[in-house]
Design an enzyme around this catalytic site. Structure first.
Site, mmCIF file in Angstrom:
data_model
loop_
_atom_site.group_PDB
_atom_site.id
_atom_site.type_symbol
_atom_site.label_atom_id
_atom_site.label_comp_id
_atom_site.label_asym_id
_atom_site.label_seq_id
_atom_site.Cartn_x
_atom_site.Cartn_y
_atom_site.Cartn_z
ATOM 1 N N GLY A 79 -20.039 -90.353 64.954
ATOM 2 C CA GLY A 79 -19.841 -91.258 63.831
ATOM 3 C C GLY A 79 -20.231 -92.651 64.305
ATOM 4 O O GLY A 79 -19.817 -93.081 65.392
ATOM 5 N N GLN A 134 -19.561 -81.024 60.321
ATOM 6 C CA GLN A 134 -18.610 -82.152 60.377
ATOM 7 C C GLN A 134 -17.737 -82.212 59.122
ATOM 8 O O GLN A 134 -16.586 -82.654 59.166
ATOM 9 C CB GLN A 134 -19.361 -83.487 60.533
ATOM 10 C CG GLN A 134 -19.999 -83.704 61.886
ATOM 11 C CD GLN A 134 -21.442 -83.246 61.918
ATOM 12 O OE1 GLN A 134 -21.839 -82.339 61.185
ATOM 13 N NE2 GLN A 134 -22.248 -83.841 62.775
ATOM 14 N N ASP A 179 -25.602 -94.389 59.143
ATOM 15 C CA ASP A 179 -25.840 -94.674 60.558
ATOM 16 C C ASP A 179 -26.713 -95.905 60.765
ATOM 17 O O ASP A 179 -26.675 -96.534 61.815
ATOM 18 C CB ASP A 179 -26.470 -93.461 61.239
ATOM 19 C CG ASP A 179 -25.430 -92.367 61.346
ATOM 20 O OD1 ASP A 179 -25.208 -91.663 60.337
ATOM 21 O OD2 ASP A 179 -24.787 -92.264 62.402
ATOM 22 N N LYS A 185 -26.297 -88.555 57.828
ATOM 23 C CA LYS A 185 -26.362 -87.146 58.237
ATOM 24 C C LYS A 185 -27.336 -86.348 57.380
ATOM 25 O O LYS A 185 -27.380 -86.529 56.158
ATOM 26 C CB LYS A 185 -24.955 -86.549 58.149
ATOM 27 C CG LYS A 185 -24.817 -85.099 58.529
ATOM 28 C CD LYS A 185 -25.412 -84.761 59.867
ATOM 29 C CE LYS A 185 -24.892 -85.612 61.001
ATOM 30 N NZ LYS A 185 -25.679 -85.450 62.259
HETATM 31 O O1 MRU Z 1 -24.085 -86.791 64.037
HETATM 32 P P1 MRU Z 1 -22.843 -87.510 63.625
HETATM 33 O O2 MRU Z 1 -21.687 -86.595 63.390
HETATM 34 O O3 MRU Z 1 -22.510 -88.657 64.532
HETATM 35 O O4 MRU Z 1 -23.231 -88.133 62.219
HETATM 36 C C1 MRU Z 1 -22.316 -88.963 61.582
HETATM 37 C C2 MRU Z 1 -22.735 -89.399 60.242
HETATM 38 O O5 MRU Z 1 -23.823 -89.128 59.786
HETATM 39 C C3 MRU Z 1 -21.765 -90.282 59.509
HETATM 40 O O6 MRU Z 1 -21.850 -90.073 58.135
HETATM 41 C C4 MRU Z 1 -22.112 -91.730 59.837
HETATM 42 O O7 MRU Z 1 -22.120 -91.942 61.213
HETATM 43 C C5 MRU Z 1 -21.192 -92.660 59.207
HETATM 44 S S1 MRU Z 1 -19.665 -92.697 60.042
HETATM 45 C C6 MRU Z 1 -18.598 -93.767 59.359
#
Ligand code: MRU
Length: 360
Positions: free
Chosen positions: A55, A203, A244, A255
């Site tokens: 995240g 997730q 991200d 994601k």
């Molecule tokens: O691969 P991840 O689990 O780190 O991806 C996370 C995401 O895509 C979240 O939606 C994003 O980081 C926002 S977190 C507040």
């Protein structure tokens, strides 16, 4: 003794003795809540790369604490040599994952603090200690403000859909996309939240449905390919997702699968909100096409989570971890400084003007 809820743990923190990064190992959730105490740079890098901590905001805070721990290990000596070794440690941590801008943002902020601190190793270490704790606290405060701003966009009883985990487990507390859900829940809004399971790393299933249902929020888990059906049935009043990296023109990387949800939301007339702390907005990246998208092992598609392999040996795979939602599919970007709407090139700049004004 009553079991502690997942929401009572900090996702990321510095241990009380200041010697370790403490994280919940998210690869084991929801089956097991295990805290890891990490001290070495290699194990911190591995934890970020393997999504033990994940995240965007959470990896930013984890990296900041990680860099402070690196500074503790660097031998005191000539200031220039100390800063050079600190830079090498920052570059190393930054190489763990490429897409979430919070990682480089946090490391740059820590390095800036080091450069602006007069004195030698001892003074710099003390300043880095203060800075990583300040970033930890800020993350909590920012998520609270995201919650207030996001809540202004919805009504009691609404059906909300979210993708991946932009929850407490992706931040220090409250989450980004989930912050309005937690706040609304505390104020009796009675939301119905639908969580996409989020293939391939689940997730949504493992983390979001776990934390929201632990909070007592009415939570329904669906497979990714069911989002169209819940929207068509009229069950969704708004989509909230995290991100991200938001480019200067409002294109937003999140994601993999988020783009599909945004296309569906447009088709069914459902507002699509991206919730982004300003640390996730990167005005130096002009458009979504300039965002580096992490590609991960095909093993995550074929084998991981299954008792036995679910695809033929040797089949070709493509496993991008993120996609970019075009700005014209985004109804608004919710930040801690207010709600930005199109044209984003202007509204995001205004958000940063507000941020600068608040810091003076
Ligand atoms: O691969 P991840 O689990 O780190 O991806 C996370 C995401 O895509 C979240 O939606 C994003 O980081 C926002 S977190 C507040």
């Amino acid at each position: 003794m009553a079991m502690k809820s997942i929401l009572e743990y900090d996702t990321v923190s510095l241990s009380d003795d200041g010697a370790a990064l403490v994280i919940i190992d998210q690869t084991l959730l929801p089956g097991e809540i295990k805290l890891l105490h990490l001290t070495g740079q290699n194990e911190i890098w591995e934890a970020i790369q393997a999504l033990r901590v994940r995240g965007a905001p959470a990896i930013g805070v984890a990296a900041a604490i990680g860099l402070y721990l690196a500074a503790r290990e660097i031998k005191a000596g000539e200031r220039g040599a100390f800063l050079e070794r600190l830079h090498a440690a920052a570059e190393y941590l930054n190489s763990a994952r490429p897409t979430a801008v919070n990682l480089s943002w946090a490391l740059r902020r820590m390095e800036r603090t080091a450069h602006q601190t007069a004195g030698g190793a001892e003074e710099i270490r003390a300043a880095l200690h203060r800075e990583c704790l300040a970033m930890w606290q800020e993350d909590i405060d920012v998520c609270r403000r995201l919650g207030e701003n996001g809540l202004s966009l919805v009504r009691p009883g609404d059906g909300l859909l979210t993708h991946c985990n932009a929850g407490q487990l992706a931040t220090v507390r409250y989450g980004t996309a989930t912050a309005p859900m937690y706040l609304g829940h505390a104020r009796g809004y009675g939301f119905h939240v639908y969580c996409d399971e989020t293939r391939p790393l689940l997730q949504g299933a493992r983390l979001t449905s776990f934390e929201l249902s632990s909070a007592g929020i009415d939570t329904t888990l669906i497979c990714d390919n069911m989002a169209a059906s819940v929207m068509k049935k009229g069950l969704i009043d708004a989509v909230f997702v995290g991100c991200d990296r938001v480019a200067a023109n409002g294109d937003a990387a999140n994601k993999i699968g988020t783009l599909g949800v945004a296309v569906l939301a447009k088709r069914f007339g459902v507002p699509f909100y991206v919730v982004a702390p300003s640390s996730t907005i990167d005005l130096h990246t002009p458009t979504g096409a300039d965002i580096v998208i992490e590609e991960r092992s095909g093993d995550e598609i074929c084998r991981m989570w299954y008792e036995k392999r679910m695809a033929p040996e040797g089949v070709k795979t493509w496993n991008p971890a993120f996609d970019v939602t075009d700005n014209d599919l985004i109804s608004a970007i919710v930040t801690e400084y207010g709600v930005a709407r199109a044209p984003y090139t202007e509204s995001l700049r205004d958000i940063f003007c507000k941020k600068e004004a608040a810091q003076i």
